[in-house]
Motif scaffolding. Structure first.
Motif, PDB file in Angstrom:
ATOM      1  N   HIS A  99       0.934  -1.141   0.235  1.00  0.00           N
ATOM      2  CA  HIS A  99      -0.121  -0.088  -0.047  1.00  0.00           C
ATOM      3  C   HIS A  99       0.956   1.244  -0.047  1.00  0.00           C
ATOM      4  O   HIS A  99       0.518   2.162   0.835  1.00  0.00           O
ATOM      5  CB  HIS A  99      -0.942  -0.195   1.189  1.00  0.00           C
ATOM      6  N   LEU A 100       2.004   1.360  -0.704  1.00  0.00           N
ATOM      7  CA  LEU A 100       2.802   2.527  -1.103  1.00  0.00           C
ATOM      8  C   LEU A 100       2.128   3.335  -1.787  1.00  0.00           C
ATOM      9  O   LEU A 100       1.429   2.768  -2.753  1.00  0.00           O
ATOM     10  CB  LEU A 100       4.212   2.157  -1.393  1.00  0.00           C
ATOM     11  N   PRO A 101       2.404   4.665  -1.877  1.00  0.00           N
ATOM     12  CA  PRO A 101       1.791   5.459  -2.824  1.00  0.00           C
ATOM     13  C   PRO A 101       2.075   5.209  -4.220  1.00  0.00           C
ATOM     14  O   PRO A 101       3.342   4.630  -4.694  1.00  0.00           O
ATOM     15  CB  PRO A 101       2.462   7.030  -2.475  1.00  0.00           C
ATOM     16  N   ALA A 102       1.048   5.531  -5.272  1.00  0.00           N
ATOM     17  CA  ALA A 102       1.454   5.259  -6.598  1.00  0.00           C
ATOM     18  C   ALA A 102       2.522   5.920  -7.352  1.00  0.00           C
ATOM     19  O   ALA A 102       3.280   5.265  -7.899  1.00  0.00           O
ATOM     20  CB  ALA A 102       0.146   5.524  -7.346  1.00  0.00           C
ATOM     21  N   LYS A 103       2.799   7.148  -6.769  1.00  0.00           N
ATOM     22  CA  LYS A 103       3.940   7.880  -7.078  1.00  0.00           C
ATOM     23  C   LYS A 103       5.323   7.146  -6.852  1.00  0.00           C
ATOM     24  O   LYS A 103       6.365   7.267  -7.572  1.00  0.00           O
ATOM     25  CB  LYS A 103       4.027   9.459  -6.735  1.00  0.00           C
ATOM     26  N   PHE A 104       5.509   6.537  -5.777  1.00  0.00           N
ATOM     27  CA  PHE A 104       6.738   6.073  -5.414  1.00  0.00           C
ATOM     28  C   PHE A 104       6.761   4.786  -6.353  1.00  0.00           C
ATOM     29  O   PHE A 104       7.832   4.475  -6.640  1.00  0.00           O
ATOM     30  CB  PHE A 104       6.692   5.269  -3.843  1.00  0.00           C
ATOM     31  N   LYS A 123      -5.763  10.388  -7.550  1.00  0.00           N
ATOM     32  CA  LYS A 123      -6.888   9.811  -7.895  1.00  0.00           C
ATOM     33  C   LYS A 123      -6.465   8.215  -7.864  1.00  0.00           C
ATOM     34  O   LYS A 123      -5.381   7.734  -7.778  1.00  0.00           O
ATOM     35  CB  LYS A 123      -7.179  10.070  -9.527  1.00  0.00           C
ATOM     36  N   LYS A 124      -7.765   7.441  -7.648  1.00  0.00           N
ATOM     37  CA  LYS A 124      -7.696   6.136  -7.497  1.00  0.00           C
ATOM     38  C   LYS A 124      -7.546   5.654  -8.836  1.00  0.00           C
ATOM     39  O   LYS A 124      -8.246   5.657  -9.982  1.00  0.00           O
ATOM     40  CB  LYS A 124      -8.818   5.767  -6.905  1.00  0.00           C
ATOM     41  N   ARG A 125      -6.590   4.462  -9.079  1.00  0.00           N
ATOM     42  CA  ARG A 125      -6.224   3.836 -10.441  1.00  0.00           C
ATOM     43  C   ARG A 125      -6.590   2.341 -10.403  1.00  0.00           C
ATOM     44  O   ARG A 125      -6.651   1.656  -9.514  1.00  0.00           O
ATOM     45  CB  ARG A 125      -4.588   4.243 -10.597  1.00  0.00           C
ATOM     46  N   SER A 126      -7.086   2.288 -11.712  1.00  0.00           N
ATOM     47  CA  SER A 126      -7.394   0.791 -12.016  1.00  0.00           C
ATOM     48  C   SER A 126      -6.028  -0.223 -11.944  1.00  0.00           C
ATOM     49  O   SER A 126      -4.979   0.391 -12.111  1.00  0.00           O
ATOM     50  CB  SER A 126      -7.958   0.868 -13.357  1.00  0.00           C
ATOM     51  N   ILE A 127      -6.184  -1.325 -11.561  1.00  0.00           N
ATOM     52  CA  ILE A 127      -5.159  -2.417 -11.403  1.00  0.00           C
ATOM     53  C   ILE A 127      -5.152  -3.125 -12.741  1.00  0.00           C
ATOM     54  O   ILE A 127      -6.327  -3.886 -13.226  1.00  0.00           O
ATOM     55  CB  ILE A 127      -5.290  -3.092 -10.132  1.00  0.00           C
ATOM     56  N   LEU A 128      -3.967  -2.989 -13.575  1.00  0.00           N
ATOM     57  CA  LEU A 128      -3.985  -3.843 -14.844  1.00  0.00           C
ATOM     58  C   LEU A 128      -3.598  -5.323 -14.565  1.00  0.00           C
ATOM     59  O   LEU A 128      -4.258  -6.261 -15.161  1.00  0.00           O
ATOM     60  CB  LEU A 128      -2.985  -3.283 -15.816  1.00  0.00           C
ATOM     61  N   GLN A 129      -2.661  -5.483 -13.617  1.00  0.00           N
ATOM     62  CA  GLN A 129      -2.114  -6.761 -13.311  1.00  0.00           C
ATOM     63  C   GLN A 129      -2.268  -6.820 -11.738  1.00  0.00           C
ATOM     64  O   GLN A 129      -1.396  -6.316 -10.839  1.00  0.00           O
ATOM     65  CB  GLN A 129      -0.843  -6.916 -13.593  1.00  0.00           C
ATOM     66  N   VAL A 130      -3.038  -7.768 -11.274  1.00  0.00           N
ATOM     67  CA  VAL A 130      -3.219  -8.045  -9.654  1.00  0.00           C
ATOM     68  C   VAL A 130      -1.938  -8.882  -9.180  1.00  0.00           C
ATOM     69  O   VAL A 130      -1.946 -10.014  -9.644  1.00  0.00           O
ATOM     70  CB  VAL A 130      -4.458  -8.673  -9.385  1.00  0.00           C
ATOM     71  N   VAL A 131      -1.418  -8.523  -8.193  1.00  0.00           N
ATOM     72  CA  VAL A 131      -0.256  -9.223  -7.500  1.00  0.00           C
ATOM     73  C   VAL A 131      -0.838  -9.832  -6.382  1.00  0.00           C
ATOM     74  O   VAL A 131      -1.230  -9.138  -5.318  1.00  0.00           O
ATOM     75  CB  VAL A 131       1.013  -8.260  -7.372  1.00  0.00           C
ATOM     76  N   GLN A 132      -1.206 -11.059  -6.440  1.00  0.00           N
ATOM     77  CA  GLN A 132      -1.761 -11.758  -5.366  1.00  0.00           C
ATOM     78  C   GLN A 132      -0.652 -12.196  -4.211  1.00  0.00           C
ATOM     79  O   GLN A 132       0.315 -12.384  -4.269  1.00  0.00           O
ATOM     80  CB  GLN A 132      -2.493 -12.921  -5.729  1.00  0.00           C
TER      81      GLN A 132
END
Length: 223
Positions: free
Chosen positions: A111-116, A183-192
């Motif tokens: 749950h790190l920021p998207a910019k990171f 903004k919340k971004r959609s997830i293209l590849q889910v890392v489970q």
């Protein structure tokens, strides 16, 4: 193993090794990382690079601590082998993990920021371009009869300016493509994160903790 779990596990091992003084523990970690790399088909050329590149630093530490200080040869060997621990643990992460998947795992699992995550990806993917630009800077210096060696401060100052320019262009490109950190971004590849990831993480950490405890018992006989 999940990339984030693997990163945290190797980071914990490296940090604990930096606070211990055991040659045996260092060799066990190096051997374990080597076996893990062999499982992922480590090439012979890569193995020799892992041995040769840190050799100068390890020999320097060994000679400095062992012969120019009051520390024992055991302490010098421990510090020198510690360098190889850092190298092999780093290789166990970088040579067996896709960096894009690792960045996505940082964002989704830690749950790190998207910019990171995107900044991490930018730093990884910009390295080949920076190598090319450093070669261009050196060629330009030769054309002006001003050779720039790898130890020249001018070379790294020019490379730093080029890196700043690249980072600015990358930031503008991300904004122009609609990137917004709020903004919340959609997830293209889910890392489970699977249950086996917890088992591997906990099991390896437990075995490593037992080895650390035994290393302190062994050190008590030297005191």
């Amino acid at each position: 193993m999940n990339p984030s779990f693997k990163f945290l596990l190797l980071l914990i091992i490296a940090l604990v090794i930096s606070a211990t003084n055991s040659v045996e523990l260092n060799l066990i970690v190096i051997f374990a990382c080597f076996i893990y790399l062999v499982k992922y088909r480590l090439q012979l050329s890569q193995f020799f690079k892992l041995l040769l590149y840190p050799a100068l630093a390890a020999i320097s530490v060994f000679v400095t601590v062992g012969y120019f200080s009051k520390s024992s040869i055991y302490d010098a060997t421990s510090l020198a082998s510690r360098i190889y621990v850092y190298v092999f643990t780093g290789a166990a992460l970088t040579l067996t993990t896709d960096m894009t998947t690792l960045a996505r795992s940082f964002e989704q699992n830690l749950h790190l920021p998207a910019k990171f995550a995107y900044g991490f990806l930018a730093a990884v993917n910009i390295l080949p371009k920076m190598k090319h630009q450093i070669r261009q800077i050196r060629y330009a210096g030769l054309m002006r009869q001003s050779p720039l060696s790898l130890f020249s401060p001018k070379l790294y100052f020019k490379a730093l300016l080029a890196a700043l320019a690249n980072s600015e262009m990358l930031a503008q490109a991300m904004v122009s493509h609609g990137f917004s950190e709020d903004k919340k971004r959609s997830i293209l590849q889910v890392v489970q994160v699977r249950f086996s990831d917890y088992l591997w993480f906990g099991g390896i950490l437990f075995i490593f903790s037992v080895l650390v405890v035994f290393s302190y018992f062994d050190l008590s006989f030297y005191i």
